[in-house]
Structures are given as structure tokens and as C-alpha cells.
Design a protein around this motif. Sequence first.
Motif, mmCIF file in Angstrom:
data_model
loop_
_atom_site.group_PDB
_atom_site.id
_atom_site.type_symbol
_atom_site.label_atom_id
_atom_site.label_comp_id
_atom_site.label_asym_id
_atom_site.label_seq_id
_atom_site.Cartn_x
_atom_site.Cartn_y
_atom_site.Cartn_z
ATOM 1 N N ILE A 1 0.841 -1.201 0.000
ATOM 2 C CA ILE A 1 0.000 0.000 0.000
ATOM 3 C C ILE A 1 0.872 1.246 0.000
ATOM 4 O O ILE A 1 0.668 2.178 -0.791
ATOM 5 C CB ILE A 1 -0.957 -0.006 1.208
ATOM 6 C CG1 ILE A 1 -2.040 -1.072 1.023
ATOM 7 C CG2 ILE A 1 -1.589 1.368 1.407
ATOM 8 C CD1 ILE A 1 -2.873 -1.328 2.262
ATOM 9 N N ARG A 2 1.867 1.278 0.887
ATOM 10 C CA ARG A 2 2.749 2.452 0.973
ATOM 11 C C ARG A 2 3.512 2.660 -0.332
ATOM 12 O O ARG A 2 3.659 3.781 -0.814
ATOM 13 C CB ARG A 2 3.721 2.283 2.142
ATOM 14 C CG ARG A 2 3.073 2.520 3.503
ATOM 15 C CD ARG A 2 4.136 2.687 4.588
ATOM 16 N NE ARG A 2 3.559 3.309 5.766
ATOM 17 C CZ ARG A 2 3.132 2.652 6.839
ATOM 18 N NH1 ARG A 2 3.231 1.334 6.869
ATOM 19 N NH2 ARG A 2 2.618 3.304 7.871
ATOM 20 N N ARG A 3 4.004 1.569 -0.906
ATOM 21 C CA ARG A 3 4.761 1.688 -2.159
ATOM 22 C C ARG A 3 3.879 2.237 -3.276
ATOM 23 O O ARG A 3 4.279 3.145 -4.011
ATOM 24 C CB ARG A 3 5.322 0.313 -2.549
ATOM 25 C CG ARG A 3 6.266 0.347 -3.753
ATOM 26 C CD ARG A 3 6.616 -1.056 -4.216
ATOM 27 N NE ARG A 3 5.457 -1.780 -4.691
ATOM 28 C CZ ARG A 3 4.912 -1.601 -5.904
ATOM 29 N NH1 ARG A 3 5.403 -0.687 -6.737
ATOM 30 N NH2 ARG A 3 3.861 -2.291 -6.271
ATOM 31 N N PHE A 4 2.670 1.693 -3.382
ATOM 32 C CA PHE A 4 1.772 2.131 -4.453
ATOM 33 C C PHE A 4 1.361 3.586 -4.264
ATOM 34 O O PHE A 4 1.397 4.383 -5.201
ATOM 35 C CB PHE A 4 0.533 1.239 -4.487
ATOM 36 C CG PHE A 4 -0.512 1.693 -5.474
ATOM 37 C CD1 PHE A 4 -0.458 1.287 -6.797
ATOM 38 C CD2 PHE A 4 -1.535 2.558 -5.088
ATOM 39 C CE1 PHE A 4 -1.408 1.725 -7.717
ATOM 40 C CE2 PHE A 4 -2.491 2.999 -5.993
ATOM 41 C CZ PHE A 4 -2.419 2.579 -7.312
ATOM 42 N N MET A 5 0.949 3.927 -3.054
ATOM 43 C CA MET A 5 0.424 5.272 -2.809
ATOM 44 C C MET A 5 1.478 6.348 -3.057
ATOM 45 O O MET A 5 1.194 7.386 -3.665
ATOM 46 C CB MET A 5 -0.137 5.378 -1.392
ATOM 47 C CG MET A 5 -1.298 4.442 -1.100
ATOM 48 S SD MET A 5 -2.748 4.689 -2.143
ATOM 49 C CE MET A 5 -3.500 6.092 -1.328
ATOM 50 N N THR A 6 2.690 6.115 -2.583
ATOM 51 C CA THR A 6 3.743 7.119 -2.830
ATOM 52 C C THR A 6 4.044 7.208 -4.318
ATOM 53 O O THR A 6 4.323 8.299 -4.839
ATOM 54 C CB THR A 6 5.018 6.770 -2.041
ATOM 55 O OG1 THR A 6 5.412 5.425 -2.328
ATOM 56 C CG2 THR A 6 4.786 6.902 -0.552
ATOM 57 N N GLY A 7 3.959 6.083 -5.033
ATOM 58 C CA GLY A 7 4.175 6.094 -6.480
ATOM 59 C C GLY A 7 3.104 6.845 -7.237
ATOM 60 O O GLY A 7 3.337 7.321 -8.352
ATOM 61 N N GLU A 8 1.903 6.961 -6.636
ATOM 62 C CA GLU A 8 0.799 7.682 -7.261
ATOM 63 C C GLU A 8 0.718 9.134 -6.797
ATOM 64 O O GLU A 8 -0.275 9.817 -7.068
ATOM 65 C CB GLU A 8 -0.528 6.978 -6.951
ATOM 66 C CG GLU A 8 -0.691 5.617 -7.628
ATOM 67 C CD GLU A 8 -0.923 5.745 -9.130
ATOM 68 O OE1 GLU A 8 -1.687 6.638 -9.550
ATOM 69 O OE2 GLU A 8 -0.328 4.954 -9.883
ATOM 70 N N GLY A 9 1.741 9.606 -6.112
ATOM 71 C CA GLY A 9 1.786 11.010 -5.725
ATOM 72 C C GLY A 9 1.087 11.344 -4.421
ATOM 73 O O GLY A 9 0.841 12.521 -4.122
#
Length: 595
Positions: A158-166
Motif C-alpha cells: 500500500i505504501r509503495r503504491f500510494m507514494t508512487g501515485e503522488g
Amino acid sequence: MSESMRGLKRTHRCGEVVGATLGSEVTVMGWVQRSRNKGGVVFTDLRDRSGILQLIFEEDDCGEEVFHKAQSLKSEYCIAVEGRLERRSDPNPKLPTGELEVRAKTLRILSESETPPFPIEENTKTREELRLKYRFLDLRRPDLQARIMLRSKIAAEIRRFMTGEGFLEIETPTLIKSTPEGARDYLVPSRVHPGSMYALPQSPQLLKQLLMCSGYDRYFQLARCYRDEDLRADRQPEFTQVDMELSFVNADDVLAVNEKLLHTIFKEVLGVEVKLPIQRMTWREAMGRYGSDKPDLRFGMEITDVSETVKGCEFAVFSGALDAGGSVRGLNVKGQGHMPRKKIDALVEYAKGYGAKGLAYVAIQEDGSVKSSFAKFLKEEEMQALIKAMGGENGDLLLFAADKNKVVFDVLGALRLELGRQLELFDKNEFRFVWITEFPLLEWSEEEQRFKAMHHPFTMPMEEDWDKIDSDPGAVRAEAYDIVLNGNEIGGGSVRIHRSDIQEKMFEVLGLTREVAEERFGFLLEAFRYGVPPHAGLAYGLDRLAMLMAGADTIRDVIAFPKVKDASDLMMNAPDVVEEKQMEELSLCFRENKA
């Protein structure tokens, strides 16, 4: 006698030796699962969070002192072993490390263990109360460790995806103002402000809206939340919420980014492909077809409305419900016309638990004859019309509920799920998602005799329905959406109100005076005076999501230190009394309950 690990450094976890070179020297540490003394050789299963590895102690390899020490090993001793990695002569296909073993040269007993109150093993039959009392031991069980680690992996993705989406990860406080409009708050007394209380947040809802007002555009956090409410298998008084909010978006934007998030989590954690786009269904359609706003779509058995078909019949249960403004609806349980009367009676009792006064049934036999609890009240052509409306065929069982719509939906929705479980109508390994949209903005509370927000008071009404807010408030739909998985709501959100006039009107409809609204939500209303962007968000229950992904029966199996049904912690004995001095510092005293 406990020994030091000075001079030793673990080279591998137990399950990691599969990647090591045969013949290499390794150092492993962990807990004794079991130890078997075969006279001239001792076999010991060593366990850590990565798995189980066999150790072999022979006196010729490790010497008399080490061998003698190995003979004393018992379950749950914590040990460190140096040795040579070899291929097992008797492979165990049930273990990932089953073809390997470590021929021990040294052994250190880092700490001894008393006999545990229950075996540390997978799929234990030990009663849950005992396991929770000794949760620090229960957490050593491999199946429970696997679930806790899976939860950790979900959070990391979740953290990896969310930071990747700005998205920016921003923490919000856990000592806040009480804004009672929903579940009960947990309250925390203030020492420096005698008589005043903080509340623990039920969610970061208002704070994340303020972050949008502050221009942070895309926010998320894994937030601890608290609700003082009655518990169920999938609820805890404290839980973790995957919380997010986005500015300058509409509902479709929020759903799109969350579909990508779910696709990523399931693929990276479970290797499961979530089919996109995820199906959407309006709240009205979900209730009509499945009797629930969180339908399980892994099987059919949809509800059929037969109100028009039975209109005018002489069966008082049906006609009475229709005259009172309710409905008559049914389930076709395919191939169950042979169900014994005893089982049907058990279903009737089950339905009564959801508000039904009873159930009417029609059992169509294989020869086409009919057994029914109400056939004598219907003409033959009326019965045949009813069977046709239900899609009834030889061998089917038709079940009917007649009452107010809410009762009918509750009863048939629950009955459908129970029959699905009993008859094993769905694949337990399937993951079936659906978005539920267009919820009612408000629902009537018989207890309080007023409208309450179905989600929360900050949900934007659908623009085309806003003109009904005074004349027919119950007909106003909300720009709200829930994500449902296998009959479980795993997340929900909405487009938020960003206009002061709509927010003030919403408070008015909910029965909050300007003074009360200002007292409870003044900081939000103040912020709304300074240029609020359109914004929307969503929050998942991380515990529930992890439970479903792990195939667990309860969220207690994916929470390290859960509480039981009365919100108590059996291990820590919490809540508990505190010293009188602490109470005095907080200007508190307990009043005797004379009830």
C-alpha cells in the motif's frame, strides 16, 4: 542455564537455507519445535518465523559436551546452532526445507522454557480464550505468523503504491475533539484541563478534509482508529484504517485509483489478478437483488419481488404486508425441494433472528407436485403463477418473506448467505469485488425520530436530487461508494461537501442547530470560508482486508494483540483499575452504579 550468543552471528533464518550451498557452514537460531533422542543421535526441529529446519546432533561431529546438551533440549527452548548444511537422507515433502538438514557442531541454549500451556502448532484446537491469554506464545504458531507477515506485506505494498501515485503520507493526531455523530467515542481525560476530555478518533475524516483545504492534494496514512461499540468477529475497538483523500477529483477518479491499488495488492501479495474494471452496482439494485448493500456475488440465488403476482390473494400474511406498504419477495433454492421439514423449520428460526415473523415456503417435488405452508390460501392458478414468477422448476424450494421492505431485505439477504454456506454454493478461493454506489444520503432513525447520515454528515448529495432535500429527504442519493469483497465491505468513501451552504443545510436536516454545529464542527466551517477545493476520499479496514486475503475466519487472526468481544485484553488484563493518585491528578472519581 542460559548462555550468551557472544561471538555468534546468525547467517540464515531456518527457511532461508534453501538458497545456501550444500556443505557450507551456517548459523541458525530459533525455538525448538520438538526434539527426538534416538540414542546415538538427536533430531531437533528448529523453528523461526521463516519455517522449520531439522538439526542433527551426533557425538562424533559435535563432541560429548554438545551432544549431552542436545539430549536435554525441550519444546520452546531458544537455541543457537552452528553446523554444516547437508542433504537429508529421509526428505520431508511437507516442509520447504524438507530436503535439507544442519549437522550441528555447536549448541548454545540461549534460554530455557517451561512447558507451554498448549502446543505451539498449526491449526491448534486450543480454545481461543487460553491462546489469547498467552498471546505471546500463540503468535509463535506458524500459521498465525504467516498471517501477521501477510498483513505486513499488504501494508508495505500500500505504501509503495500510494507514494508512487503522488500521495503524501501525513500523520493526524489521535487526541482530538469529540464530535459525536456515529459510534461512541473513547474519551481521554485531560490533566491540565480539568473536566475536559479528548476523544480518540473514529477516523481522521475531518482532519484529512482540512489537509485538502491546506493544499496537500493527495494524502494517505495507515491510521489507528477507535470506536466504542459492540464487537463482532470482524470488529475491534481499535483498528487500522487505510485512509486517503484527493483534491480536484470526482467519484470516478477515486474509484479508478483504488482499482489500481487493489490490483497491485492482490497481484504482489497473493499472485491473484483482479479483473478490471470492477463491476458497479447501485445501492437500490443491490438491495433488490441480494437484500444487502454488501452482496456476495460468488453465487446466484437472487431475490425475486413477487408483490404484484400475489396481490389480491387470500393469504393474510402476503396481503397484510402489501396493505402496510411492504412487499413479498422470495428465494429460489435450486434443487432443494426435497429438503426435510426439520431443516426448513431451522431456516424459519434462523430468519426470525433477523426480524421475520416466519417464512412461507413452496417445495416443488420431482414429479411436479407441491408441498406448501400456504397452498390452501391460494387458488391453483395463483400458485402456478407464483411458481412461474419465481422461475420454479421440479425439485426447487421457494422461500418467501412478507413484511416491511427493510425486514424483508434483512431476512432474505441473511438467509441467502446462510444457504450459500450450507449448500457450498461458492468457491472459497475466489475473490469477487463489486462497487456499490448511489447510497441514500439519509436514513430515518425510529429510535431518535430524525434523519441520520447513512455514511457521515460530510457526504455530498447527488446534484440532481438536491432539490428534494426539504420535500423528500429520504429520496436524496449520495455521491457515496463502498467497495465490497465476497460479501464484506472492505472500504467506503464519498465525494465530500465543499460548499458552506450545503454543509450548513446538511446539519440543519440532521437536526443540528447552528450553535451546536458551530460548537462541534466550528474549525471545519471556519476552514470552508477560505477556498475549499472539491475533494473526495475513501478508507479501507486494513484488518478486514488482511483477514479476507489470508483466508482467516476472524480479524483477530491478523492482529498481533487483539481484544475479545467485551473489548478486554486477556493477556494484559486491560482495562484495569488505576491508582487513586492517578484518578486525583485527572480530577476523576467513579460514581457507584446502583442499577
